[in-house]
Design a protein around this motif. Structure first.
Motif, PDB file in Angstrom:
ATOM      1  N   THR A  67      25.982  54.228 -25.872  1.00 24.37           N
ATOM      2  CA  THR A  67      25.549  55.445 -26.763  1.00 24.37           C
ATOM      3  C   THR A  67      24.054  55.271 -26.884  1.00 24.37           C
ATOM      4  O   THR A  67      23.193  56.372 -27.026  1.00 24.37           O
ATOM      5  CB  THR A  67      26.293  55.531 -27.988  1.00 24.37           C
ATOM      6  N   LEU A  68      23.610  54.024 -27.421  1.00 28.07           N
ATOM      7  CA  LEU A  68      22.344  53.873 -27.701  1.00 28.07           C
ATOM      8  C   LEU A  68      21.399  54.187 -26.407  1.00 28.07           C
ATOM      9  O   LEU A  68      20.224  54.546 -26.610  1.00 28.07           O
ATOM     10  CB  LEU A  68      21.835  52.539 -28.231  1.00 28.07           C
ATOM     11  N   ALA A  69      21.771  53.700 -25.435  1.00 28.57           N
ATOM     12  CA  ALA A  69      20.821  54.146 -24.165  1.00 28.57           C
ATOM     13  C   ALA A  69      20.825  55.489 -24.048  1.00 28.57           C
ATOM     14  O   ALA A  69      19.755  55.930 -23.640  1.00 28.57           O
ATOM     15  CB  ALA A  69      21.798  53.472 -22.673  1.00 28.57           C
ATOM     16  N   LEU A  70      21.950  56.076 -24.193  1.00 26.41           N
ATOM     17  CA  LEU A  70      21.650  57.824 -24.030  1.00 26.41           C
ATOM     18  C   LEU A  70      20.828  58.146 -25.003  1.00 26.41           C
ATOM     19  O   LEU A  70      19.946  59.237 -24.502  1.00 26.41           O
ATOM     20  CB  LEU A  70      23.127  58.270 -24.147  1.00 26.41           C
ATOM     21  N   ARG A  71      20.824  57.752 -26.148  1.00 28.44           N
ATOM     22  CA  ARG A  71      19.875  58.208 -27.203  1.00 28.44           C
ATOM     23  C   ARG A  71      18.530  58.256 -27.087  1.00 28.44           C
ATOM     24  O   ARG A  71      17.602  59.175 -26.817  1.00 28.44           O
ATOM     25  CB  ARG A  71      20.305  57.485 -28.466  1.00 28.44           C
ATOM     26  N   LYS A  72      18.266  56.785 -26.212  1.00 26.85           N
ATOM     27  CA  LYS A  72      16.933  56.510 -25.916  1.00 26.85           C
ATOM     28  C   LYS A  72      16.429  57.165 -24.571  1.00 26.85           C
ATOM     29  O   LYS A  72      15.305  58.090 -24.607  1.00 26.85           O
ATOM     30  CB  LYS A  72      16.762  55.081 -25.398  1.00 26.85           C
ATOM     31  N   GLU A  73      17.616  57.607 -23.770  1.00 26.80           N
ATOM     32  CA  GLU A  73      16.989  58.571 -22.755  1.00 26.80           C
ATOM     33  C   GLU A  73      16.753  59.893 -22.970  1.00 26.80           C
ATOM     34  O   GLU A  73      16.093  60.669 -22.599  1.00 26.80           O
ATOM     35  CB  GLU A  73      18.212  58.459 -21.662  1.00 26.80           C
ATOM     36  N   ALA A  74      17.412  60.389 -24.210  1.00 26.14           N
ATOM     37  CA  ALA A  74      17.550  61.829 -24.756  1.00 26.14           C
ATOM     38  C   ALA A  74      15.926  61.842 -25.167  1.00 26.14           C
ATOM     39  O   ALA A  74      15.292  62.943 -25.026  1.00 26.14           O
ATOM     40  CB  ALA A  74      18.481  62.170 -25.607  1.00 26.14           C
ATOM     41  N   GLU A  75      15.749  60.950 -26.017  1.00 21.89           N
ATOM     42  CA  GLU A  75      14.332  60.885 -26.608  1.00 21.89           C
ATOM     43  C   GLU A  75      13.120  60.946 -25.529  1.00 21.89           C
ATOM     44  O   GLU A  75      12.100  61.722 -25.566  1.00 21.89           O
ATOM     45  CB  GLU A  75      14.038  59.707 -27.473  1.00 21.89           C
ATOM     46  N   GLU A 103      28.679  65.509 -21.286  1.00 24.31           N
ATOM     47  CA  GLU A 103      29.616  64.507 -20.794  1.00 24.31           C
ATOM     48  C   GLU A 103      30.059  63.489 -21.547  1.00 24.31           C
ATOM     49  O   GLU A 103      31.096  63.077 -21.593  1.00 24.31           O
ATOM     50  CB  GLU A 103      29.135  63.997 -19.398  1.00 24.31           C
ATOM     51  N   ALA A 104      29.075  62.821 -22.338  1.00 21.31           N
ATOM     52  CA  ALA A 104      29.491  61.855 -23.173  1.00 21.31           C
ATOM     53  C   ALA A 104      30.225  62.100 -24.223  1.00 21.31           C
ATOM     54  O   ALA A 104      31.169  61.626 -24.640  1.00 21.31           O
ATOM     55  CB  ALA A 104      28.024  61.140 -23.689  1.00 21.31           C
ATOM     56  N   ILE A 105      30.018  63.385 -24.841  1.00 27.26           N
ATOM     57  CA  ILE A 105      30.585  63.847 -25.792  1.00 27.26           C
ATOM     58  C   ILE A 105      32.173  64.095 -25.353  1.00 27.26           C
ATOM     59  O   ILE A 105      33.077  63.915 -26.010  1.00 27.26           O
ATOM     60  CB  ILE A 105      30.182  65.186 -26.501  1.00 27.26           C
ATOM     61  N   ARG A 106      32.422  64.624 -24.052  1.00 30.06           N
ATOM     62  CA  ARG A 106      33.778  64.924 -23.645  1.00 30.06           C
ATOM     63  C   ARG A 106      34.446  63.947 -23.506  1.00 30.06           C
ATOM     64  O   ARG A 106      35.668  63.707 -23.677  1.00 30.06           O
ATOM     65  CB  ARG A 106      33.540  65.837 -22.439  1.00 30.06           C
ATOM     66  N   THR A 107      33.887  62.704 -22.645  1.00 32.79           N
ATOM     67  CA  THR A 107      34.498  61.464 -22.562  1.00 32.79           C
ATOM     68  C   THR A 107      34.537  60.465 -23.531  1.00 32.79           C
ATOM     69  O   THR A 107      35.516  59.511 -23.266  1.00 32.79           O
ATOM     70  CB  THR A 107      33.953  61.041 -21.085  1.00 32.79           C
ATOM     71  N   ASN A 115      26.122  60.838 -32.093  1.00 28.09           N
ATOM     72  CA  ASN A 115      25.229  61.366 -33.092  1.00 28.09           C
ATOM     73  C   ASN A 115      24.261  62.249 -32.456  1.00 28.09           C
ATOM     74  O   ASN A 115      22.969  62.319 -32.716  1.00 28.09           O
ATOM     75  CB  ASN A 115      24.303  60.546 -34.426  1.00 28.09           C
ATOM     76  N   LEU A 116      24.453  62.652 -31.236  1.00 29.20           N
ATOM     77  CA  LEU A 116      23.489  63.568 -30.535  1.00 29.20           C
ATOM     78  C   LEU A 116      24.085  64.784 -30.076  1.00 29.20           C
ATOM     79  O   LEU A 116      25.491  64.719 -29.527  1.00 29.20           O
ATOM     80  CB  LEU A 116      23.198  62.754 -29.418  1.00 29.20           C
ATOM     81  N   MET A 117      23.419  65.836 -30.112  1.00 25.67           N
ATOM     82  CA  MET A 117      23.984  67.273 -29.690  1.00 25.67           C
ATOM     83  C   MET A 117      23.110  67.572 -28.541  1.00 25.67           C
ATOM     84  O   MET A 117      21.883  67.378 -28.344  1.00 25.67           O
ATOM     85  CB  MET A 117      24.097  68.212 -30.696  1.00 25.67           C
ATOM     86  N   PRO A 118      23.527  68.631 -27.738  1.00 24.98           N
ATOM     87  CA  PRO A 118      22.421  69.011 -26.583  1.00 24.98           C
ATOM     88  C   PRO A 118      21.473  69.683 -27.168  1.00 24.98           C
ATOM     89  O   PRO A 118      21.765  70.578 -28.266  1.00 24.98           O
ATOM     90  CB  PRO A 118      23.576  70.096 -25.761  1.00 24.98           C
TER      91      PRO A 118
END
Length: 133
Positions: A67-75, A103-107, A115-118
């Motif tokens: 989850t933190l890796a995805l937040r960082k990637e999103a930033e 995908e992360a929200i779904r799975t 804590n991330l929305m598209p």
């Protein structure tokens, strides 16, 4: 240091004597860092200081929870979209990260809450246009 503490002598006194005698022999004279400030002494107290120091000194890296890796990637994706060369590129970057977020929200991912929305691609592209005026 094979000498044993004599019976009846307080442990602290025995240790103090051992240190004093070692100082007198010069056992501490050529230690690395002698006469230099202790590194990190001015930093706030951190219970995990020794773990962080070991990780740094060994050149190790700790993988982030998904989850933190995805937040960082999103930033990072958001910053890339804002610095894109064209609207099309900005929109593509936002859509790619949005697909991963959905995908992360779904799975579901392991780690702390996502804590991330598209992102709103139109809004990001609009900001991109404003920055280029």
């Amino acid at each position: 240091m094979t000498e044993r503490k004599p019976l009846g002598m307080p442990f602290e006194s025995w240790v103090d004597r051992q240190i004093r005698e070692a100082e007198e022999r010069g056992a501490f004279d050529d230690l690395p860092g002698a006469g230099k400030p202790i590194p990190g002494l001015d930093r706030p107290h951190d219970d995990m200081w020794w773990i962080k120091q070991k990780v740094e000194s060994e050149g190790l890296s700790m993988p982030l929870p998904p989850t933190l890796a995805l937040r960082k990637e999103a930033e990072e994706a958001l910053a890339q979209a804002r610095g894109a060369r064209s609207e099309t590129e900005a929109r593509r970057i936002v859509e790619e990260i949005n697909q991963k977020i959905r995908e992360a929200i779904r799975t579901g991912l392991s780690g702390p809450p996502l804590n991330l929305m598209p992102f709103d691609a139109d809004e990001i592209v609009s900001e991109w246009r404003q920055a280029r005026k």
